[in-house]
Enzyme design. Structure first.
Site, short mmCIF file in Angstrom:
data_model
loop_
_atom_site.label_atom_id
_atom_site.label_comp_id
_atom_site.label_asym_id
_atom_site.label_seq_id
_atom_site.Cartn_x
_atom_site.Cartn_y
_atom_site.Cartn_z
N HIS A 19 0.71 -35.28 74.15
CA HIS A 19 0.72 -36.44 73.36
C HIS A 19 2.23 -36.66 73.50
O HIS A 19 2.99 -36.77 72.54
CB HIS A 19 0.60 -35.70 71.71
CG HIS A 19 -0.62 -35.27 71.47
ND1 HIS A 19 -1.33 -34.11 72.25
CD2 HIS A 19 -1.81 -35.65 70.58
CE1 HIS A 19 -2.47 -33.94 71.82
NE2 HIS A 19 -2.71 -34.89 70.83
N GLU A 79 7.03 -23.33 67.24
CA GLU A 79 7.52 -23.64 68.35
C GLU A 79 8.74 -23.16 68.80
O GLU A 79 8.75 -22.52 69.91
CB GLU A 79 7.81 -25.23 68.18
CG GLU A 79 6.71 -26.05 68.16
CD GLU A 79 6.31 -26.10 66.54
OE1 GLU A 79 7.20 -25.70 65.70
OE2 GLU A 79 5.30 -27.00 65.93
N GLY A 119 23.84 -13.74 60.63
CA GLY A 119 23.53 -14.88 61.24
C GLY A 119 22.39 -14.95 61.87
O GLY A 119 21.47 -16.10 61.66
N HIS A 133 5.06 -38.38 64.97
CA HIS A 133 4.56 -37.68 66.03
C HIS A 133 4.59 -38.15 67.43
O HIS A 133 4.35 -37.63 68.45
CB HIS A 133 3.13 -37.41 65.70
CG HIS A 133 2.74 -36.28 64.91
ND1 HIS A 133 3.62 -36.48 63.56
CD2 HIS A 133 2.26 -35.18 64.86
CE1 HIS A 133 3.00 -35.48 62.70
NE2 HIS A 133 2.26 -34.79 63.31
N HIS A 172 35.71 -11.92 69.24
CA HIS A 172 35.39 -11.53 67.90
C HIS A 172 35.36 -10.01 67.97
O HIS A 172 34.36 -9.39 68.40
CB HIS A 172 33.71 -11.87 68.00
CG HIS A 172 33.70 -13.42 68.07
ND1 HIS A 172 33.73 -14.20 69.09
CD2 HIS A 172 33.25 -14.28 66.92
CE1 HIS A 172 33.27 -15.61 68.54
NE2 HIS A 172 33.28 -15.61 67.14
N ILE A 177 29.15 -9.78 55.60
CA ILE A 177 30.50 -10.93 56.00
C ILE A 177 29.86 -11.76 57.04
O ILE A 177 28.96 -11.55 58.10
CB ILE A 177 31.55 -10.22 56.58
CG1 ILE A 177 32.35 -9.11 55.66
CG2 ILE A 177 32.57 -11.36 57.00
CD1 ILE A 177 32.75 -9.81 54.41
N PRO A 214 23.81 -18.25 70.58
CA PRO A 214 23.10 -19.20 69.67
C PRO A 214 22.12 -18.34 68.94
O PRO A 214 21.57 -17.47 69.26
CB PRO A 214 22.38 -20.08 70.42
CG PRO A 214 22.74 -20.18 71.90
CD PRO A 214 23.61 -18.92 71.95
N HIS A 262 36.37 -11.19 61.93
CA HIS A 262 35.26 -11.89 62.63
C HIS A 262 35.41 -12.21 64.05
O HIS A 262 34.78 -11.74 64.73
CB HIS A 262 34.16 -12.70 61.53
CG HIS A 262 33.22 -13.46 62.57
ND1 HIS A 262 31.84 -13.04 62.62
CD2 HIS A 262 33.05 -14.58 63.19
CE1 HIS A 262 31.25 -13.60 63.50
NE2 HIS A 262 32.00 -14.77 63.89
N SER A 303 -5.57 -28.94 71.49
CA SER A 303 -4.70 -30.40 71.71
C SER A 303 -3.95 -30.17 72.93
O SER A 303 -3.88 -30.99 73.69
CB SER A 303 -4.10 -30.68 70.57
OG SER A 303 -4.68 -30.70 69.28
#
Lengths: 685, 685
Positions: B479, B429, B177, B491, B49, B208, B139, B280, B402
């Protein structure tokens, strides 16, 4: 402040004074019916969330009695307004509404069996459990993003069939939790960009989350945040029915999607617990319920509703009947062809011409035997599919050219023109997947969308909901292994095939060539009741299926691709890009005197659904059993037992050209042949 | 506009004119060195890139030569400023910087081997591959959220050890991004809430994305969006070094986290491709590179850097040397105990007193044998751990009560006081998990955080990065099965254990009682080089381990929990809440004349690392083999073969009280006994 005072203080706002006293009292009684049912059902279930239903009862009452277009006697009316309870833990609000409005599925007995085995009134609303539940919610933020898809569907279908056929709003009730989840930003930004002016979000702005006041963890100016994405925004007292009504009326006229932040008191009416986290997710207890009944002026027994209140709700429930009949008249007046097409699409049936299109395409492939990346084959298949299936809406999370999801002549949907069929979802995998759920749930559309397989992780909660809701959503996941090469381990899925195969009700398909890609697409489209995920290569693969078969072999899940003339003593199972290796290994093993059979395994789930006899014949009894997949081994024991040979990945990948990586990680023909032959010399076979 | 003109036009802004010509020319040469290396390396690799490194070269040059506190000769200096390239695809920008600044790991040969097998210069920056890479990115959105954790770590350690020891900034370079991904909103909102004033985000605002102009998919007013979360915001010309410098200087003084939107031209300098999506993610090609060299006035050969430019960068690389030595002086002046503790924590070593604490706690558990939900046992273990391990920072994604992650006397971190050790992450999360990666990467902290196991899906991309980066991040996921009851299938995890076990380098642990929970916590803490995930019950479970063992049996992954006196012909493997069922079944099978052995399997991954002999002894040779886990069967073949008895889930759960669900889905003692005995009567054993 006692609850009575609190309720009174809400009514002291000038706007409320303007409403005729009788109307206001009627509103309050209707809203209190929702509160009472929520208190009672949660108490009886000994679990659940009374806080939201009690806090948002006024908002819901205004919406359902004055604005929402629906007919409780015809819950599937395609042009109904959609209502999404994004804050799904407040399920008793929805069940209370559906019950009081006269939806047949939600009887008082179902309310009494809230959260019990086999009831329609699950802890969180489940799509399919009862008419009137538009989507399954509970995982926060999903409903809001589903609603974006529904609103997109409305705009697209209106552009396709005209406003006489499709012209409705999509309403969402969302809480702080929905707006804190990242998916909400993806949904908000997409909706704002697309100017989804018929999407209206009612924010139950009660300032309370599970841990306590929202300001323990958040200081966001939500109005400003939505405004930054081009939304119409306003704030009202969420216990003032006329203010709520005015805000909704204005939102409906706004040329942008609208956020109405409704300041509410969580658990409104429970004198000692309202306005605290304590009322969010636990029964109020008998004493507090009695106190709340007093504060609200509600003298009925548990689950009892006064006749005049019940009547008022029932009348609201059939408020939309005339509109529905007018709509039916308009539909009947359409030309027969358009009407038939509209009906077909809303039923989700596929057109008969799809059969011929696939047959012709497969014949051409048998002739050409193209060597192509399966992502390119997928685009070729889409050129065929999208030509005969006008209901597909494709898209990509900003990887259009890489995912190959935009077929020939597919116009993009833009804010000003929704007649296109391709969505630039932006770098928003999660929002895309949840919007696709909304597109599918709306009806009339088969959505598919692309990203890299490794980024299935970014949208996994929505894939799970596609599966749980049995929706025909098609995930096109390219760059499906180390075969993507230089981008390295951050972009190379190794655990994703296994982790997705672990998910119930999802068809994970990894085709080996152009023919299998066509068949997998056909399988995905023909499976109306669950999602599919196509894992496709970045790199070129040869044609391994060179003969035309009228049958869709991939729909068997696994099948004999190459059978030796002599009895085989090796069987090799492989998927996708590794089928080529399996065939090469077979040739060498055949030559070495150990004939091998090759089984292509495009889909574990479909194979598991075949007859035991078929499964046994494919599994075979060869003493040496090999599986090849450029991914972790989990799940392959089904085919090769616990002592079979697995040629694949044992950890994360690396950054290098694909061929180097296959060699480095030992996923090669020679590795297969060597390992298989060793079993014979070791006497292991 | 030719590129030369474009470069000139950027320099025509008045602010730039003020910079002495020589300084400006020096800046340009230094930035062009980054551009040239990026062009050349991508070209040589035939992939990569170039767009971001060329576009953001001016920003990076200003930051690294004028502001960033670091010393290329001591890359691990704990008090260095952190720089996070959130837009990880622009890796050549970072490699170019590290090379030019004189970081030893990134030689010119490594630049030439960009994206090749075994190089330090992977397609995306990989933590651990070379000093100076602060985190693995690629990512999108992750780096930004990591940086929030790093900035939190700085504030907390400064509050703990004083500003003499810890006082640095955290800088991020993020692209469109990153800002479109939902995780960015979680990160932005958390940082704004916590007023992380030493976090500065440089937004490479080039307009872009891969599909084309960002406005194909997004219309967000990013400045307004950040402002809505309480950020200091400004916008500058990203090719104007003095404007960039002024903005960074102002951002450093602002009492809030800061966003600097830098308007840039992607691929700046490539005359025919700059400003387009074409630059890019693909090599420019020899012709365009030659044209760019002309436009930039860069006459060097590929990979060559003029001596004076190289010198200028090398001088910048040791700019921080004096500051580092001053810091070392301050650390040396600390009282010996504080200094030793600071060093220990930055090394990541555990204190010796942890051993005694665990031993004493386990002795007490053996005596008490408490029946508790394992989430409650986890909280009890944390009471012990947090007392002796000051480096833990706990938290929860709005499920504190919890998840039971807040131990006794644990104060919350607030915007005004970072001396606390508990974070209210909000309903975020994904942001929590990525922030925990940042906390761990910073050093000096062991982060743990809680949510429901089913919502591991929401943070899976960050869990994957914990694993890929070998970070000691501990996920407390409560849980953990249908045992959570009424909340229903949205859940109830069923596929999550398998899908997480499929992930390389993650320890998934499901303890059966309080003793195992303590041991699993110990295993998680003692494993310094990878993340752990504890799957914990909502519901009460009995004590199944009632004797003290100095050894940590859970660290074996699986072990004999109950062995019959006679030779066993049944073996039952189970985890977590299902171990109780296994023990009850064993009693019945023993009585029925088929003695059974029970193996508790708290961690597949640790079991796989035991000696073959140990593994064989635990697996045993009993003809009837059973596994019990309230989840899907994938992965259990390892223990029971392909024809073993699996008692667990075969699809999604349902909403009902837990006991009803266990009966409904047939996960009961009787089901185990019946299935096992049937094997004997069928003659299958």
């Amino acid at each position: 402040m006692t609850p009575a005072n609190s309720a009174a203080s809400a009514s002291r706002a000038p706007a409320v004074q303007d409403v005729a006293d009788a109307e206001l009292q009627k509103h309050r009684n209707m809203a209190n019916a929702l509160r009472a049912l929520a208190m009672d059902a949660v108490q009886q279930a000994k679990s659940g969330h009374p806080g939201l239903p009690m806090g948002a009862a006024d908002i819901a009452t205004v919406l359902f009695t004055q604005f929402l277009k629906f007919d409780a006697t015809a819950p599937d009316w395609p042009d109904r307004d959609r209502f999404v309870l994004s804050a799904g833990h407040g399920s008793m609000l929805l069940y209370g509404l559906l019950h009081l409005l006269g939806y047949e599925d939600i009887t008082i007995d179902e309310i009494k069996r809230f959260r019990q085995l086999g009831s329609r009134t699950a802890g969180h609303p489940e799509y399919g459990a009862a008419a009137g539940i538009e989507t399954t919610t509970g995982p926060l933020g999903q409903g809001l993003a589903n609603a974006v898809g529904m609103a997109m569907a409305e705009r697209h279908l209106a552009a396709t069939f005209g406003k006489d056929a499709v012209d409705h709003y999509t309403y969402v009730l969302a809480g702080d939790g929905c707006l804190m989840e990242g998916i909400s930003q993806e949904a908000i930004a997409l909706a704002g960009h697309l100017k989804l002016s018929k999407l209206i979000v009612l924010f139950d702005d009660n300032g309370i989350s599970i841990d306590g006041p929202v300001d323990l963890a958040d200081s966001t100016d939500q109005l400003k945040r939505f405004e930054a994405s081009g939304w119409h925004v306003t704030r009202v007292d969420g216990h003032d029915p006329s203010a709520i009504a005015a805000a909704i009326a204005a939102a409906r006229e706004a040329p942008e999607p609208a956020l109405i932040a409704c300041r509410t008191v969580i658990g409104y009416g429970a004198p000692n617990k309202q306005g605290t986290a304590g009322v969010h997710g636990a029964p109020l207890g008998a004493e507090e319920i009695a106190a709340a009944r007093g504060a609200l002026g509600w003298s009925e027994d548990a689950f009892d509703i006064p006749c005049e209140v019940r009547d008022a709700w029932r009348i609201a429930g059939i408020r939309g009947c005339k509109k529905r009949k007018a709509w039916e008249g308009r539909i009947a007046a359409l030309d027969p062809e358009t009407r038939a097409e509209f009906d077909r699409r809303m039923r989700g049936d596929l057109p008969a011409r799809l059969d011929q299109a696939f047959a012709a395409y497969k014949m051409a492939l048998a002739k050409e035997a193209p060597a192509l990346a399966t992502r390119a084959s997928s685009q070729n298949a889409l050129d065929v599919i999208n030509e005969v299936l006008p209901e597909t809406i494709g898209g990509s999370a900003d990887l259009t050219g890489s995912n190959n999801t935009r077929s020939r002549d597919m116009a993009a949907i833009t804010p000003d023109d929704f007649s296109g069929r391709f969505v630039h979802y932006g770098v928003r995998e999660h929002g895309m997947a949840a919007a696709m759920n909304g597109l599918a749930l709306h009806g009339g559309i088969i959505p598919y969308g692309g990203t890299f397989l490794v980024f299935s992780d970014y949208c996994r909660p929505s894939i799970r909901l596609s599966a749980l809701m049995h929706q025909r959503v098609i995930y096109v996941m390219t760059h499906d292994s180390i075969g993507l090469g230089e981008d390295g381990p951050t972009h190379q899925p190794v655990e994703h095939l296994a982790s997705l195969r672990a998910m119930p009700n999802l068809m994970v398909m990894r085709p080996a060539d152009a023919m299998e890609t066509a068949e997998c697409w056909e399988a995905a489209l023909r499976t109306g009741d669950r999602p599919s995920l196509l894992a496709l290569t970045r790199q070129k693969v040869p044609a391994v299926r060179r003969e035309f078969s009228a049958d869709n072999l991939c729909m068997r899940g696994a099948y004999d691709l190459a059978v030796p003339e002599r009895e085989s003593d090796v069987v090799i199972f492989a998927t996708g890009s590794e089928v080529e290796i399996a065939l090469e290994a077979k040739a060498k093993l055949d030559a070495a005197g150990h004939p091998a059979r090759v089984v292509s395994v495009p889909c574990f789930e479909l194979f598991d659904e075949q007859s035991p006899d078929y499964q046994a014949s494919v599994l075979g009894t060869e003493p040496v059993r090999v599986a090849i997949e450029a991914a972790v081994s989990m799940g392959w024991e089904r085919f090769i037992g616990t002592d079979g040979i697995f040629i694949g990945m044992h950890g994360f990948g690396a950054s290098a050209p694909a061929a180097d990586l296959y060699r480095h990680f030992g996923i090669t023909t020679d590795a297969v042949v060597t390992a298989a032959l060793a079993r014979f010399t070791e006497g292991g076979a």
